[in-house]
Design an enzyme around this catalytic site. Sequence first.
Site, PDB file in Angstrom:
ATOM      1  N   GLU A  17     -11.496 -16.233  -9.269  1.00 11.93           N
ATOM      2  CA  GLU A  17     -11.397 -15.051 -10.126  1.00 11.93           C
ATOM      3  C   GLU A  17     -11.527 -15.510 -11.577  1.00 11.93           C
ATOM      4  O   GLU A  17     -10.573 -15.964 -12.187  1.00 11.93           O
ATOM      5  CB  GLU A  17     -10.068 -14.330  -9.910  1.00 11.93           C
ATOM      6  CG  GLU A  17      -9.978 -13.053 -10.746  1.00 11.93           C
ATOM      7  CD  GLU A  17      -8.569 -12.496 -10.822  1.00 11.93           C
ATOM      8  OE1 GLU A  17      -8.436 -11.294 -11.078  1.00 11.93           O
ATOM      9  OE2 GLU A  17      -7.597 -13.270 -10.647  1.00 11.93           O
ATOM     10  N   ASN A  32       7.311  -3.449  12.671  1.00 11.31           N
ATOM     11  CA  ASN A  32       7.466  -4.488  11.646  1.00 11.31           C
ATOM     12  C   ASN A  32       7.418  -3.921  10.223  1.00 11.31           C
ATOM     13  O   ASN A  32       7.261  -4.683   9.269  1.00 11.31           O
ATOM     14  CB  ASN A  32       6.410  -5.586  11.817  1.00 11.31           C
ATOM     15  CG  ASN A  32       4.981  -5.093  11.576  1.00 11.31           C
ATOM     16  OD1 ASN A  32       4.756  -4.034  11.001  1.00 11.31           O
ATOM     17  ND2 ASN A  32       4.007  -5.868  12.016  1.00 11.31           N
ATOM     18  N   ASP A  33       7.555  -2.610  10.077  1.00 11.87           N
ATOM     19  CA  ASP A  33       7.484  -2.009   8.734  1.00 11.87           C
ATOM     20  C   ASP A  33       8.525  -2.614   7.793  1.00 11.87           C
ATOM     21  O   ASP A  33       8.288  -2.788   6.599  1.00 11.87           O
ATOM     22  CB  ASP A  33       7.674  -0.493   8.807  1.00 11.87           C
ATOM     23  CG  ASP A  33       6.469   0.205   9.424  1.00 11.87           C
ATOM     24  OD1 ASP A  33       5.503  -0.489   9.794  1.00 11.87           O
ATOM     25  OD2 ASP A  33       6.496   1.442   9.532  1.00 11.87           O
ATOM     26  N   ASP A  41      -7.097 -16.626  -6.835  1.00  9.82           N
ATOM     27  CA  ASP A  41      -6.572 -15.769  -7.889  1.00  9.82           C
ATOM     28  C   ASP A  41      -6.456 -16.527  -9.213  1.00  9.82           C
ATOM     29  O   ASP A  41      -6.154 -17.724  -9.235  1.00  9.82           O
ATOM     30  CB  ASP A  41      -5.196 -15.262  -7.446  1.00  9.82           C
ATOM     31  CG  ASP A  41      -4.610 -14.240  -8.388  1.00  9.82           C
ATOM     32  OD1 ASP A  41      -5.230 -13.184  -8.576  1.00  9.82           O
ATOM     33  OD2 ASP A  41      -3.512 -14.509  -8.927  1.00  9.82           O
ATOM     34  N   ASN A  67      -1.379   1.087   9.523  1.00 15.02           N
ATOM     35  CA  ASN A  67      -0.132   0.636  10.139  1.00 15.02           C
ATOM     36  C   ASN A  67      -0.331   0.558  11.648  1.00 15.02           C
ATOM     37  O   ASN A  67      -0.283   1.563  12.350  1.00 15.02           O
ATOM     38  CB  ASN A  67       1.001   1.607   9.795  1.00 15.02           C
ATOM     39  CG  ASN A  67       2.363   1.090  10.222  1.00 15.02           C
ATOM     40  OD1 ASN A  67       2.464   0.131  10.981  1.00 15.02           O
ATOM     41  ND2 ASN A  67       3.415   1.714   9.722  1.00 15.02           N
TER      42      ASN A  67
END
Length: 620
Positions: A360, A140-141, A331, A135
Site C-alpha cells: 500500500e 461464532n458471532d 498495509d 454471516n
Amino acid sequence: MRKIYVFFALSAASIAFSQLKTVEKVEPAFWWKGMKNPELQILVYGKGIGNNEITLSDGIQIKNIQKVENPNYVFITVNTNEINVPKFTINIKKEGKNLDSYTYELKQRNSGSADRESYTSKDVMYLIMPDRFANGDEKNDSSPVLTEKANRNLPNGRHGGDLRGIINNLDYIQNLGATAVWLTPVNEDNEKVYSYHGYAQTDLYKIDARYGTNEDYRTLSQELNKRNMKLVMDYVTNHWGISHWMMKDLPTKDWIHWFNDGKNGFKRSNYKITSQFDTNASEIDKKYALDGWFDTTMPDINQKNPLVLKYLTQNAIWWIEYAELGGFRVDTYPYNDKEAMAKWAKAITDEYPKFNIVGETWLSTPGHISAWQKDSKTGEAAGYNSNLPSVMDFVLFSEMPKALKEKESWDKGMIKLYDAFTSDFLYPDINNLLVFFENHDTERWNEIFNADPKAYKMGLTLISTVRGIPQIYYGSEIGMRGNKTKGGDADIRRDFPGGWKSDKQNAFNPATQTPEQKEFFRFTQKLLNWRKGKEVIHTGKTKNFVPKDGVFTYFRYNDKESVMVVLNNNVKDQTLDLKHFEESLKGFSKGKEIISGKELILQNGITIPAKTSFIIELEK
C-alpha cells in the site's frame, strides 16, 4: 478420612505441577522440512524461562540461543536440514531437573509448494471486509475469550460476517469474474472496540475466533485454489494492537518505538512518508514519520530489531505455507523501515519465487510510488531497492474521479487519465501495478457519482483494460454506496445485502437482485469474464491517444490481436474521426463491441453514446 486425604494429596500435586509449568507459548508452533532457508528461530515464552537451561532431544544441536532482557523469552535457532526426525522435544531444565517440555513438529512441505502460483495481471482482485460480507456461522458471532461482542446495530461494531460466509458465496464471486480474493486482516484483533477492521492484531498466528479458525482460513484458500482462484492475505508489518499478548510483556523495550517526548512513549506519526526518499529531510521528521504510532491502540513495530524482523518474516512464510496463500497485500508499506522490509520481501520471494506482494504505497506522485517497486530506477537513484514486486497505483486512483467530474479544458477532465499514464516508464514492471478506483479506506465510487451506472461502467472499463491488476471492492458490482465524509468508515463498509438470514433482500442471487443491482452486476460479470481469457489485456502493449472533446481512446495490442477502448465522458454522443487512429487501426476493417455484441464497420466511423464506454475487439 482416607478419601479426604487422597483428594487433598491429588490437589496439592496438581498445584505443584502447575507451578512447574513453564512453557506458555511457542511460535511458530510448528515448521516444515525442505525450506530453501533451513534456519528456524523458535520463540519460547513462559515465566522466567530465560533463567533455565534449554536442551533439545535426539541429539539436535542448537545453533544459537538468545536470551533477552525479559527473562520470559528465549529465542532458539536451529538448522532444520540437520534434523532427521519429524518431531523433537524442547526441554526446559533447572539444576538437571526437567521443568517442562514442548514437542516440536517438522511437517513435510506440499509438493510444488515453492512454485506456488500467485496473482498477476491475469487476475481480478475482489476486496472483502469479512465482518461485513456474509454471516455463515452465527455461533461464532461473539467469543467468550474475546472482548468485543457482536452488535449489528452498532455501525462500528462487530456484525458477524465470517470465513464460512465467504466460503458459502464463492460461486457468486467466481461467477462475477473475480479470480483473487483479498480479505482485510482476519487474524485475532482483541481490542475493546472498533476491532472489526482487523488492523490492530493481537495474535499473528491465530485467526480471530469471530471469523472462524485457522482451519477455516486454510479451507477457504483451498476452496479457492480448486477454482483456480487465489487467497490474498492483508499483512500488517508496521503496527500491532496494544492488546497483543506480546505488548503486555515485551521481549525487549526496542521491540516497538518509544518517544521520550510523548505520553507513555506514544507519539503519533506525522504521516509524511515522502521523507523516506527526501535526501534533504531532517532526522526528526523522518523519525516521526516512520516511528510514530498510527494510533494509541497501534504500537509501531521496530523492524530494525533483528529478532522482530525474523519474527515477521517467519510468520509471513508460515501463513503462505500453512494456508496455501496466493499473495500478500501489505498495509502502510512506506511507514516501515525500508531496509528491513527489503530483507523481508526478499526472504519471502527467495522462498517462493512466483509469490506476489503488493504494498500500500499511498503517495501522490508516480516518482514516489514507483520508487517502492523492485528494481526501480527512481529507487536506485535514492540508493535503494525494495525487492517489493508490486505497488498500488494511487495516482490513477486519485485522477479518475477528477477526469469524469471536471469540465473539459486543456488541463482538466479526461486529460487527467492520459497524464496519469505518461509516467509509466518509471515502473520497472508496469503490468504488476494494482489499479483501482476505491477500497475500504476511500469514498465509495458509487457515492461520488450518485450511483450512476454510466460512471461505474466507465470506471470499471478503465481499470479492467489498462495495464496492471484490477481490484474491485465488494458491493460496488451491485451499486453499493457509502458516504465516508458524513458516515465515517462504517458507511463505506456496509453489510452486503443477503449476507445475513434476517436480510430482507438477497443480492448474492441474481434472480433476487433489484433492477438497479442487476445493471451493475451484469455489466461487471460480462466484462470481467471476458477479461479472463484476454492475454492482450494481461500483458499487451498500450497506445494512448490524447483525449479530445471528452473522449479518451487507447489500444491494447500484441502480435495476435488488438483491442480499442473508447471512454466518452461527453454529455453528447461523439463520432470518432477514425483517420486520427490510423496507426493503430491499419489492417483492421471491423470490430465487435464486447458488451453489446454489436458489429462495427470501421469505414463507417464509430459513434459513441454520451457517458459510455466501448471495448472493441478489432478484426481484419
